[in-house]
Design an enzyme around this catalytic site. Structure first.
Site, PDB file in Angstrom:
ATOM      1  N   CYS A  33       0.762  -1.024   4.381  1.00  0.00           N
ATOM      2  CA  CYS A  33       2.119  -0.850   4.922  1.00  0.00           C
ATOM      3  C   CYS A  33       2.513   0.607   5.023  1.00  0.00           C
ATOM      4  O   CYS A  33       3.542   0.922   5.601  1.00  0.00           O
ATOM      5  CB  CYS A  33       3.129  -1.595   4.048  1.00  0.00           C
ATOM      6  N   ASP A  35       3.455   2.525   2.568  1.00  0.00           N
ATOM      7  CA  ASP A  35       4.413   2.938   1.547  1.00  0.00           C
ATOM      8  C   ASP A  35       3.726   3.807   0.489  1.00  0.00           C
ATOM      9  O   ASP A  35       2.543   3.653   0.215  1.00  0.00           O
ATOM     10  CB  ASP A  35       5.052   1.715   0.885  1.00  0.00           C
ATOM     11  N   CYS A  58       9.484  -0.117   0.625  1.00  0.00           N
ATOM     12  CA  CYS A  58      10.372  -1.267   0.804  1.00  0.00           C
ATOM     13  C   CYS A  58      11.194  -1.504  -0.472  1.00  0.00           C
ATOM     14  O   CYS A  58      10.952  -0.891  -1.516  1.00  0.00           O
ATOM     15  CB  CYS A  58       9.544  -2.510   1.123  1.00  0.00           C
ATOM     16  N   CYS A 102       3.501  -5.446  -3.129  1.00  0.00           N
ATOM     17  CA  CYS A 102       4.303  -4.227  -3.274  1.00  0.00           C
ATOM     18  C   CYS A 102       4.277  -3.742  -4.722  1.00  0.00           C
ATOM     19  O   CYS A 102       4.392  -2.536  -4.976  1.00  0.00           O
ATOM     20  CB  CYS A 102       5.739  -4.479  -2.842  1.00  0.00           C
TER      21      CYS A 102
HETATM   22 FE1  FES Z   1       4.832  -1.708   1.417  1.00  0.00          FE
HETATM   23 FE2  FES Z   1       6.342  -3.325   0.021  1.00  0.00          FE
HETATM   24  S1  FES Z   1       5.936  -3.463   2.121  1.00  0.00           S
HETATM   25  S2  FES Z   1       5.123  -1.717  -0.700  1.00  0.00           S
END
Ligand code: FES
Length: 147
Positions: A33, A35, A58, A102
């Protein structure tokens, strides 16, 4: 869908920020993602006396980052290493299955920061860290494969 604790830690995250002159720093990215979480630790006599984080991610990533700092402050380095993404999620009264990945960021960032601390203090032992890249490749799934 989210527990009250998740919403609380997302809306009012604890221990956000940076530590000046940290004893260990870990930065982990989730390749799926994009992140990113950065974790700073202050360690005295093998006890984590302070932890701060910055998470670009997120809501579940922010809530798990926040909870993970609360869980590790006051713990020994080894106790902190035993914290898993599941124990962080449980402390938040659970995460929806689709968001469990996550919580990996928090577990991996803690490990990465502790490994940085161990590396700087000559405490690394066989089996610590990702041998291939020292956990600098930004791919937590790669590390899962390695371990
Ligand atoms: Fe990337 Fe939650 S969607 S850590």
């Amino acid at each position: 869908m989210y527990s009250e604790k998740v919403m609380d830690h997302f809306s009012n995250p604890r221990n956000v920020g940076e530590i000046v002159n940290p004893d260990g720093v870990g930065e982990i990215g989730n390749a799926k993602c994009g992140d990113i979480m950065k974790m700073y630790l202050k360690i005295e006599n093998n006890i984590i006396v302070d932890a701060k984080f910055k998470t670009f991610g997120c809501g579940a990533a922010i809530a798990t980052s926040s909870m993970s700092t609360e869980l590790i402050i006051g713990k020994t380095v080894d106790e902190a290493l035993s914290i898993t993404n599941k124990s962080v999620a449980e402390a938040l009264d659970g995460l929806p299955p689709a968001k469990m990945h996550c919580s990996n960021l928090a577990e991996e960032a803690i490990r990465s920061a502790i490994e940085d601390y161990k590396r700087k203090n000559g405490l690394l032992e066989d089996g610590d860290g990702c041998i291939a890249c020292g956990r600098r490749c930004d791919d937590i799934h790669h590390h899962e494969d390695e371990d």
